[in-house]
Design an enzyme around this catalytic site. Structure first.
Site, short mmCIF file in Angstrom:
data_model
loop_
_atom_site.label_atom_id
_atom_site.label_comp_id
_atom_site.label_asym_id
_atom_site.label_seq_id
_atom_site.Cartn_x
_atom_site.Cartn_y
_atom_site.Cartn_z
N HIS A 29 0.84 -1.20 0.00
CA HIS A 29 0.00 0.00 0.00
C HIS A 29 0.87 1.25 0.00
CE1 HIS A 29 -3.69 2.28 0.99
NE2 HIS A 29 -2.87 3.05 1.70
N GLU A 30 1.85 1.30 0.90
CA GLU A 30 2.71 2.48 0.98
C GLU A 30 3.61 2.61 -0.24
OE1 GLU A 30 2.28 4.76 3.17
OE2 GLU A 30 0.79 3.59 4.27
#
Length: 727
Positions: A29-30
């Site tokens: 996600h990051e």
């Protein structure tokens, strides 16, 4: 070498898989945020794998070389203030990206490299990139999982709860569910989800396969308060792979292991030769074998590996002593007759004309179906009231009726029914799955003169030759309280467990005392003193007569003609059963796989879309009361699910990883400040009004979002606690 491999695969990998799964979900996600932020030229100050204090990391110098440092980072070289600090942090769960000017509290300067200085479209792209990466990763996990093969619980009915919609519709163990409302199902998890989210206003149409023939059955889901979810009343079929053993029990001492799959079973009774080995395919087969051999002293199991490997090396023979259990009989008869509350469709009761509201007053077994007496001198045949002139044994308890039906097997049993004050006889032939096919109302008051006195649990009589008769108890006595003292092993030393059952203004109160500080008092509004006490008198270890008289006692306080009396009874042991101390089996599984890459991709697309819809269906069901909030889980629940999936192979683990990735992506898009969806709302408002949302509004919205998420976190952590303490 074999033990080391078993340790790595069965012991170490499931735990490592939890750290890897949680870390990978957040890291991906990051990474999405990071890549797009770099692409639109936003300064990324920190890209961290993990949270907390920095362990080590690097920045690039003027020559483009990586400069590694331990602990806190060194200040960047002059002119390289925008160089990203790539770091590994202490807590290995996930990671984070810190962009310049990302939040109002970052001391924004209006520099062109800050997040807030970029166009709404650029910021939108950065925010959406995180959930997009989760979706792409989830799709990839699904494709690889179905290419390799993922194990799911088979869509086969293993048990049907009496009185539930599926039971009323006539479902049986072994039924295979092929589709619901025309939508194919390949696993039991999908059945559970579709039933949980369905409307209660209209029935679902189930396509069921039974003995090679398909049929359509309708059932309307009903909400179960005890489960906190809608259900039709079915459980999956369990195989013979052992999932749990009684701690310190005979099966564990005989070196049965978790993951062993039982292939055949045979029993040894006394000095007799062992019975012929019987093949078993389900946990139900094992239970039925044990029920058919109540006098077994030991059983011999041929076990193999769960993956079905063949050959002498893959199987072994284990002899397991059984645990003998019994029921304590006092001889007090509270009722004669049981009321039929419901009749199952297609059952032997329906075929015999039995209807709701009928009373089963007695039964007569065919010749040769008399009760068997256990070889132990301390265990006796269950006593009954004398049969009437027609040979009917009065029904004084549910256990008595069911044990009689089981002894009859596939031979006809005569039942004495009472309907509208008139009695008549019917003949039924039971089947092993459903026996009679009726739901009995044990709380209903018996009709006619045989009914019990309404106050305190009055009795209609005593059984001949039992402790109650020898103590002088009589019909009409009103039982006020029962105190039971029985052996109880606390795991540290033997102590006595005392159970006190007393009549209350509404029902009874039950108090248990162990001397270990864990005493409890529980009200039971719909019970009588005798029915509540009966729960503690069944499933007890068989003891010698000497131990029974020395370590066990039952004190009964009753009222007769206005005077209270008290008697002390030494119970007799009846209805011996043999128990194999295996605490659970794994559900039967089906391998879902596709032979081609295109097939795996197609199923991956289907599952990705299904999981996105499932998140929204879950939210809707929470708000409409179809699913209770106790089913929301946090990190603890995720850990348990991931751990179990890792034990079922890489395919199943990847599938769960994909499912969690979709959940993370969709939930992150919810319009709550702090989440990505909240940032998208701010960007949308800015686009509509032509100017950014004020920092003050953003700060207060962020605080509100944090309070909401903190409250939700407390709820899921509480649910996690309840889950973990019961494992």
């Amino acid at each position: 070498m074999e033990s080391a491999t078993r340790f790595l695969i069965h012991d170490l990998w499931p735990w490592l898989s939890i750290v890897l799964a949680l870390g990978l979900l957040i890291f991906v996600h990051e990474l999405g945020h990071f890549m797009v932020a770099k692409w639109v030229r936003i300064r990324v100050e920190v890209f961290s794998l993990g949270f907390g204090p920095r362990l080590f990391g690097w920045r690039r110098d003027r020559a483009g070389k990586r400069r590694f440092t331990l602990g806190a980072p060194r200040p960047p070289e002059e002119g390289l203030e925008g160089a990203t600090d790539y770091r590994l942090s202490v807590v290995p769960f996930g990671g984070y990206v810190k962009m310049a000017g990302e939040t109002p509290g970052d001391g924004r300067t209006g520099a062109p490299y800050e997040f807030a200085s970029k166009t709404p479209l650029a910021r939108f792209a950065v925010i959406v990139a995180g959930v997009t990466m989760n979706g792409i990763c989830a799709f990839a996990c699904f494709v690889v999982a179905f290419g390799a093969g993922a194990r799911f619980t088979a869509p086969v009915v293993g048990a049907v709860d009496p009185g539930t919609p599926a039971w009323e519709a006539g479902w049986r163990p072994g039924d295979q569910i092929r589709a619901i409302d025309g939508e194919p199902v390949e696993d039991f998890e999908k059945i559970t989800a579709m039933v949980a989210h369905a409307s209660r206003e209209a029935p679902l149409r189930f396509e069921i396969e039974r003995e090679g023939r398909r049929r359509i059955e309708s059932a309307t889901p009903a909400y179960r308060e005890d489960l906190g979810i809608q259900t039709v009343g079915i459980a999956p079929q369990y195989g013979t792979v052992i999932s749990a053993l009684v701690a310190g029990g005979a099966a564990e001492r005989a070196r049965l292991r978790l993951g062993d799959a039982i292939r055949t079973i045979s029993a040894t009774e006394g000095d007799l030769s062992p019975s012929a080995p019987q093949e078993v395919a389900t946990g139900r087969d094992v239970a039925q074998f044990m029920a058919a051999h109540p006098r077994a002293a030991s059983v011999t199991l041929q076990v193999g590996s769960a993956d079905g490997a063949a050959g002498a090396e893959a199987t072994r023979t284990v002899n397991v002593p059984v645990t003998a259990l019994c029921r304590w009989e006092l001889g007090i008869v509270e009722r004669v007759g049981l009321k039929v509350a419901k009749v199952q469709r297609g059952s032997s009761a329906e075929a015999a004309g039995i209807a709701p509201g009928d009373w089963i007053m007695g039964f007569r077994l065919p010749d040769g179906a008399a009760p068997e007496i256990s070889p132990e001198s301390s265990v006796e045949a269950a006593p009954t009231l004398p049969a009437d002139d027609a040979g009917f044994t009065p029904v004084t308890s549910r256990n008595l009726l069911l044990s009689g039906l089981r002894r009859a097997g596939d031979r006809p049993v005569a039942l004495l029914l009472s309907r509208g004050g008139e009695k008549h006889e019917v003949r039924v032939i039971t089947d092993p799955d459903r026996l009679l096919g009726v739901l009995l109302d044990s709380a209903a008051a018996t009709p006619g003169e045989a009914g019990p006195a309404p106050a305190g649990g009055g009795i209609v009589g005593v059984l001949p030759g039992t402790p109650a008769e020898r103590a002088g108890m009589q019909a009409g006595d009103e039982v006020l309280a029962i105190s039971i003292s029985l052996p109880w092993d606390s795991g540290r030393r033997d102590r006595a467990l005392t159970v006190d059952v007393a009549a209350a203004e509404r029902g009874v109160t039950v108090s248990t005392h162990t001397g270990g500080g864990d005493d409890q008092t529980t009200p039971m509004e719909k019970a009588t003193v005798l029915s509540a006490a009966a729960q503690f008198l069944d499933g007890l270890p068989v003891m010698s007569r000497e131990d029974l008289s020395r370590r066990a006692s039952v004190n009964v306080r009753f009222r007769r003609a206005g005077l209270e009396q008290k008697v002390s009874l030494t119970p007799v042991q009846v209805d011996r059963s043999a128990v194999l101390e295996i605490a659970g089996f794994e559900p039967r599984e089906v391998l879902v796989t596709r032979d081609t890459i295109l097939g795996a991709c197609a199923l991956g697309v289907e599952k990705t879309g299904y999981m996105v819809q499932e998140v929204f269906r879950m939210v809707r069901s929470l708000f409409t009361g179809r699913i209770a909030a106790k089913h929301l889980g946090g990190p603890g629940t995720i850990g348990v699910v991931v751990h179990k999936s890792a034990q079922k192979g890489l395919g199943r683990w990847l599938y769960i990883l994909g499912m969690l990735g979709i959940n993370l992506a969709v939930i992150n898009l919810f319009p709550i400040p702090v989440l990505d969806g909240g940032h998208l709302v701010f960007i949308l408002v800015e686009k509509l009004k032509g100017s950014p949302v004020s920092e003050r509004v953003q700060q207060w919205a962020t605080i509100a979002g944090m309070v909401l998420l903190f409250s939700l976190m407390l709820l899921v952590l509480f649910n996690d606690y309840n889950l973990l303490k019961n494992l």
